[in-house]
Design a protein around this motif. Structure first.
Motif: not given
Length: 305
Positions: A41, A43, A62, A64, A75, A77, A81-82, A85, A93, A102
């Motif tokens: 993931v 950011s 992914t 975000v 931003y 969450a 996306n949660q 992560l 990040e 993040v």
């Protein structure tokens, strides 16, 4: 005519043997199936693109934030996306207060095992005495090279069998950063000491590496970045840079706009001073290297006018 019992038994035995053989072949194929890709993931799509260049087809990335209209500073969450992560093996990040969401999401997802790469920490950059840290480190090519090495190391830890590919891809990416640094050195040689104006600190690592002097009042760019109003005195001081031709270019973040930035751009154009637009996230259809090449080339072209 019905088959004799002996022939029926023979055919049945052959059929079962054939099915058993098929099952054996399928099991063999499953045993050599492609291993799962490393879940990463990032950011923003800036770091997401860099991860893809290093990880190739061995990563599942992914990003975000991939919409230019999204502001990382504010931003919030979302569940998708949660979830990503919470399952990530590697997280990239920016840090420096840019994408604090993040860390909040990692904590909320109880993912303590993910390898977290914080670009600002990797860079080693700190706030100047009496000033604020410029967290936009993806505009600093030596920092990006360090981040690439950290990404390769994290992917190798997650998937040791593909270590050679990760190392090769990282080396190839860093080799393509070298021409960008050479372009900055050429600008510095030809225009070092020239004044420029900015709307936000986004491009400062690029302009500083190019030997250019930021003449924008600190109160102006800081207010724009934070979404605050600019005082009339500071606004006039900023506009005087163009009417007095104290700068050779305006480098503006085109992802943020308001009355003060619009007046600034209008003043630059009225004075015949080139405007160089930059962004914080990838423009549509661009990868990191192509995007940064276009940014440095645009800066060089503006100063040559």
């Amino acid at each position: 005519m019905p088959l004799p019992t002996s022939r029926l038994a023979l055919l049945t035995s052959a059929s079962l043997a054939l099915l058993a053989g098929c099952g054996s072949s399928s099991d063999s194929t499953a045993g050599t199936s492609t291993p799962a890709r490393v879940a990463v993931v990032a950011s923003t799509d800036v770091y997401g693109d860099i991860v893809r260049r290093v990880g190739g087809d061995r990563v599942d990335v992914t990003s975000v934030i991939s919409d230019p209209d999204q502001d990382p500073h504010s931003y919030e969450a979302d569940p998708q996306n949660q979830l990503a992560l919470s399952k990530a093996e590697v997280v990239v990040e920016n840090g420096g207060g840019y994408d604090d969401f993040v860390d909040r999401m990692l904590k909320g997802g109880h993912n303590d095992s993910a390898q977290v790469i914080n670009a600002v920490k990797v860079s080693g950059k700190t706030a100047p005495k009496g000033g604020e840290l410029n967290e936009h480190v993806w505009y600093d090519f030596p920092t990006v090279a360090k981040v690439v090495d950290r990404i390769a190391a994290a992917l190798t830890k997650a998937d040791p069998s593909d270590a050679a590919a990760f190392g090769k891809n990282a080396a190839a990416f860093k080799a393509k950063l070298a021409p960008l640094e050479a372009k900055e050195a050429r600008i510095k040689n030809e225009h070092g000491g020239a004044g420029v104006a900015i709307t936000e600190p986004v491009p400062l690592y690029m302009t500083e590496a190019s030997g250019l002097i930021n003449r924008t009042p600190a109160g102006f760019s800081e207010a724009i970045e934070e979404g605050d109003d600019v005082s009339p005195r500071i606004l006039q001081e900023n506009l005087a840079l163009f009417s007095g031709r104290k700068v050779q270019a305006l480098v503006c973040n085109e992802q943020t706009s308001g009355p003060q930035t619009e007046k600034t751009e209008a003043a630059a154009k009225a004075a015949g001073i080139p405007v160089v637009p930059v962004t914080e996230t990838l423009p549509k259809g661009k990868d990191y290297l192509g995007w940064m090449t276009a940014n440095v080339d645009a800066l060089a072209s503006a100063l040559a006018k």
